[in-house]
Write a protein that holds these residues in place. Structure first.
Motif, PDB file in Angstrom:
ATOM      1  N   SER A  59       0.731  -1.120  -0.028  1.00  0.00           N
ATOM      2  CA  SER A  59      -0.176  -0.155  -0.013  1.00  0.00           C
ATOM      3  C   SER A  59       0.839   1.330   0.051  1.00  0.00           C
ATOM      4  O   SER A  59       0.552   2.279  -0.713  1.00  0.00           O
ATOM      5  N   GLU A  65      -0.466   4.848   1.197  1.00  0.00           N
ATOM      6  CA  GLU A  65      -1.139   4.682   2.585  1.00  0.00           C
ATOM      7  C   GLU A  65      -0.276   4.083   3.291  1.00  0.00           C
ATOM      8  O   GLU A  65       0.406   2.850   3.279  1.00  0.00           O
ATOM      9  N   SER A 121      -5.674  -5.434  -4.721  1.00  0.00           N
ATOM     10  CA  SER A 121      -6.605  -4.498  -3.738  1.00  0.00           C
ATOM     11  C   SER A 121      -6.209  -2.965  -3.819  1.00  0.00           C
ATOM     12  O   SER A 121      -7.250  -2.033  -3.820  1.00  0.00           O
ATOM     13  N   ASN A 122      -4.914  -2.754  -4.069  1.00  0.00           N
ATOM     14  CA  ASN A 122      -4.474  -1.448  -4.026  1.00  0.00           C
ATOM     15  C   ASN A 122      -4.760  -0.863  -5.467  1.00  0.00           C
ATOM     16  O   ASN A 122      -5.350   0.350  -5.656  1.00  0.00           O
ATOM     17  N   ASP A 124      -7.360  -1.823  -6.986  1.00  0.00           N
ATOM     18  CA  ASP A 124      -8.984  -1.624  -6.690  1.00  0.00           C
ATOM     19  C   ASP A 124      -9.205  -0.402  -6.417  1.00  0.00           C
ATOM     20  O   ASP A 124     -10.347   0.380  -6.795  1.00  0.00           O
ATOM     21  N   LYS A 125      -8.407   0.262  -5.319  1.00  0.00           N
ATOM     22  CA  LYS A 125      -8.693   1.590  -4.947  1.00  0.00           C
ATOM     23  C   LYS A 125      -8.345   2.382  -5.930  1.00  0.00           C
ATOM     24  O   LYS A 125      -9.248   3.613  -5.891  1.00  0.00           O
ATOM     25  N   GLN A 129     -11.303   5.107  -7.103  1.00  0.00           N
ATOM     26  CA  GLN A 129     -11.187   6.598  -7.140  1.00  0.00           C
ATOM     27  C   GLN A 129     -11.246   7.256  -8.505  1.00  0.00           C
ATOM     28  O   GLN A 129     -11.469   8.597  -8.274  1.00  0.00           O
ATOM     29  N   ILE A 188     -13.148   0.732   0.572  1.00  0.00           N
ATOM     30  CA  ILE A 188     -12.037   1.133   0.253  1.00  0.00           C
ATOM     31  C   ILE A 188     -11.837   2.653  -0.193  1.00  0.00           C
ATOM     32  O   ILE A 188     -10.755   3.260   0.058  1.00  0.00           O
ATOM     33  N   SER A 189     -12.989   3.187  -0.687  1.00  0.00           N
ATOM     34  CA  SER A 189     -13.101   4.344  -1.051  1.00  0.00           C
ATOM     35  C   SER A 189     -13.057   5.460   0.156  1.00  0.00           C
ATOM     36  O   SER A 189     -13.024   6.653   0.038  1.00  0.00           O
ATOM     37  N   VAL A 193      -6.608   0.971   2.511  1.00  0.00           N
ATOM     38  CA  VAL A 193      -7.114  -0.419   2.014  1.00  0.00           C
ATOM     39  C   VAL A 193      -6.433  -1.611   3.015  1.00  0.00           C
ATOM     40  O   VAL A 193      -7.167  -2.356   3.065  1.00  0.00           O
TER      41      VAL A 193
END
Length: 234
Positions: A59, A65, A121-122, A124-125, A129, A188-189, A193
């Motif tokens: 992340s 993050e 997953s990252n 996905d963010k 976004q 996630i938004s 994450v």
């Protein structure tokens, strides 16, 4: 209806995230199935719990993050608690999956799956976004289904007819999977994450309770300890 109302402008970041996340999820799905095919669940499933741990590395690199100190401790507790209650063969000890890593291919593949999910997953963010949670869920699932469908047909030509006979089972699975995706992408938004995926892992607590009350599974005391550790982490 929400999907058609909330169609965003699709920029380069969205398309890149869609391609990367979709491709990684396809690879992870195939490796996941191979892992549980080659080795026992008790040796492979605990490896998934390390996804939040990998997220502490991926992340910061991908989306910048980094959890706070308290957040870091919470994630570690959730990982430890989830790992502890996932071990079915308690008599073999908590290090059994690590020992299996040296001699079995299943746990190795599942650990790779955990790492792949920490990367996807990252992205996905990034996708959320640059669009919206619902639009991203629809787009990523269409991408995965489009690529996976011919692969599934090729690998399961003899079992194709069985799929159509299981629609009563497949419908609720699809419905709840869709809800999971929407809630996860919305979460996630809103926050980090690593926090979202860590909280997602607490679903195993419900599995422990369902296993005890519905399927009358044993070793509930040991599993409750792991569940308590996870709750403290949350």
């Amino acid at each position: 209806l929400l999907f058609f109302i909330d169609i965003p402008f699709l920029g380069d970041k969205f398309l890149l995230a869609l391609f990367i996340s979709g491709t990684l999820n396809i690879i992870a799905t195939i490796l996941y199935m191979k892992a549980i095919k080659y080795s026992d669940l008790s040796a492979t499933v605990p490896m998934i719990t390390f996804t939040p741990l990998f997220l502490l590395l991926t992340s910061p690199l991908i989306v910048g993050e980094l959890p706070s100190i308290f957040g870091l401790v919470g994630v570690m507790l959730i990982v430890f608690g989830s790992y502890a209650l996932n071990i079915k063969q308690m008599h073999e000890g908590y290090l059994a999956p690590f020992k299996a890593l040296l001699k079995e291919s299943g746990p190795k593949l599942m650990l790779l799956v955990a790492f792949i999910w920490s990367v996807s997953s990252n992205f996905d963010k990034i996708g959320v976004q640059n669009s919206s949670p619902i639009f991203w869920v629809v787009a990523i699932n269409i991408f995965i289904a489009t690529v996976m469908f011919p692969i599934a047909l090729y690998k399961s030509q003899k079992n194709t007819q069985q799929i159509f006979g299981c629609y009563k089972t497949l419908f609720p699975i699809g419905l709840f999977s869709a809800l999971v995706s929407v809630f996860q992408m919305t979460a996630i938004s809103l926050t980090l994450v690593a926090y979202v995926i860590s909280i997602k892992r607490t679903s195993v607590i419900m599995s422990v309770l369902f296993g005890y009350f519905i399927f009358k599974e044993k070793d509930i005391k040991e599993k409750i300890i792991g569940s308590i550790i996870m709750v403290i982490g949350v």
